[in-house]
Design a protein around this motif. Structure first.
Motif, short mmCIF file in Angstrom:
data_model
loop_
_atom_site.label_atom_id
_atom_site.label_comp_id
_atom_site.label_asym_id
_atom_site.label_seq_id
_atom_site.Cartn_x
_atom_site.Cartn_y
_atom_site.Cartn_z
N CYS A 196 -12.02 -3.02 10.65
CA CYS A 196 -11.71 -3.40 9.27
C CYS A 196 -10.61 -2.51 8.70
CB CYS A 196 -12.96 -3.29 8.40
SG CYS A 196 -14.17 -4.58 8.70
N LEU A 197 -10.69 -1.22 8.93
CA LEU A 197 -9.67 -0.32 8.42
C LEU A 197 -8.32 -0.58 9.08
CD1 LEU A 197 -11.68 2.98 8.06
CD2 LEU A 197 -10.73 1.60 6.22
N ASN A 198 -8.33 -0.85 10.37
CA ASN A 198 -7.06 -1.16 11.06
C ASN A 198 -6.45 -2.45 10.52
OD1 ASN A 198 -6.61 1.05 12.76
ND2 ASN A 198 -8.08 0.28 14.24
N GLU A 199 -7.29 -3.44 10.19
CA GLU A 199 -6.78 -4.68 9.59
C GLU A 199 -6.15 -4.39 8.24
OE1 GLU A 199 -9.73 -7.78 9.42
OE2 GLU A 199 -10.17 -7.60 11.56
N LEU A 200 -6.78 -3.53 7.46
CA LEU A 200 -6.25 -3.16 6.16
C LEU A 200 -4.88 -2.48 6.31
CD1 LEU A 200 -6.78 -2.96 3.11
CD2 LEU A 200 -7.87 -0.76 3.55
N MET A 222 0.86 -1.17 0.00
CA MET A 222 0.00 0.00 0.00
C MET A 222 0.91 1.24 0.00
SD MET A 222 -2.80 1.14 2.91
CE MET A 222 -3.46 -0.48 2.95
N ASP A 223 0.57 2.18 -0.86
CA ASP A 223 1.41 3.37 -0.92
C ASP A 223 1.13 4.30 0.27
OD1 ASP A 223 -0.78 5.08 -1.54
OD2 ASP A 223 -0.53 4.71 -3.67
N ASP A 224 2.04 5.21 0.49
CA ASP A 224 1.98 6.10 1.65
C ASP A 224 0.76 7.02 1.63
OD1 ASP A 224 4.29 5.00 2.69
OD2 ASP A 224 5.60 6.56 1.86
N ILE A 225 0.37 7.47 0.45
CA ILE A 225 -0.79 8.36 0.35
C ILE A 225 -2.06 7.62 0.75
CG2 ILE A 225 -2.24 9.66 -1.26
CD1 ILE A 225 0.37 10.33 -2.80
N LYS A 226 -2.22 6.40 0.25
CA LYS A 226 -3.40 5.61 0.61
C LYS A 226 -3.41 5.31 2.10
CE LYS A 226 -5.14 2.61 -2.24
NZ LYS A 226 -5.34 1.41 -3.07
N ARG A 227 -2.26 4.94 2.63
CA ARG A 227 -2.15 4.65 4.07
C ARG A 227 -2.54 5.87 4.90
NH1 ARG A 227 -0.13 0.71 6.81
NH2 ARG A 227 0.92 -0.20 5.04
N ALA A 228 -2.07 7.04 4.50
CA ALA A 228 -2.38 8.27 5.24
C ALA A 228 -3.87 8.58 5.17
CB ALA A 228 -1.57 9.44 4.69
N ARG A 229 -4.49 8.35 4.03
CA ARG A 229 -5.93 8.61 3.89
C ARG A 229 -6.75 7.64 4.75
NH1 ARG A 229 -7.52 9.26 -2.22
NH2 ARG A 229 -9.43 10.05 -1.26
N ILE A 230 -6.31 6.40 4.80
CA ILE A 230 -7.01 5.42 5.64
C ILE A 230 -6.84 5.78 7.10
CG2 ILE A 230 -7.07 3.00 6.38
CD1 ILE A 230 -6.37 2.27 3.46
N GLN A 231 -5.64 6.17 7.49
CA GLN A 231 -5.40 6.56 8.88
C GLN A 231 -6.25 7.78 9.25
OE1 GLN A 231 -1.12 6.85 8.62
NE2 GLN A 231 -0.86 4.91 9.73
N SER A 232 -6.41 8.71 8.34
CA SER A 232 -7.25 9.88 8.57
C SER A 232 -8.71 9.45 8.76
CB SER A 232 -7.11 10.86 7.41
OG SER A 232 -8.01 11.92 7.55
N ALA A 233 -9.16 8.53 7.92
CA ALA A 233 -10.54 8.03 8.03
C ALA A 233 -10.75 7.32 9.36
CB ALA A 233 -10.86 7.09 6.88
#
Length: 62
Positions: free
Chosen positions: A55-59, A1-12
């Motif tokens: 679910c998001l934390n698992e991702l 997973m790229d850093d941008i996607k990871r940051a967006r998921i963490q924000s969510a």
């Protein structure tokens, strides 16, 4: 997973956790037997938020 996607998921996840905390503050203790219909709906929303957060934390762990 790229850093941008990871940051967006963490924000969510953070936004969901903030909403979770607000719901917890609105609900009476969950052990009360006679809760209102409104509190039951809030409880269901709280359960759904907890599932989304999990679910998001698992991702993020993948």
């Amino acid at each position: 997973m790229d850093d941008i996607k990871r940051a967006r998921i963490q924000s969510a996840v953070q936004k969901l956790m903030d909403g979770h905390d607000e719901l917890v503050d609105l609900l009476p203790a969950r052990k009360i037997k006679n809760i209102s219909e409104e509190d039951a709906v809030l409880g269901d929303a709280l359960d759904s938020l907890e599932e989304c957060i999990d679910c998001l934390n698992e991702l993020l762990e993948e």
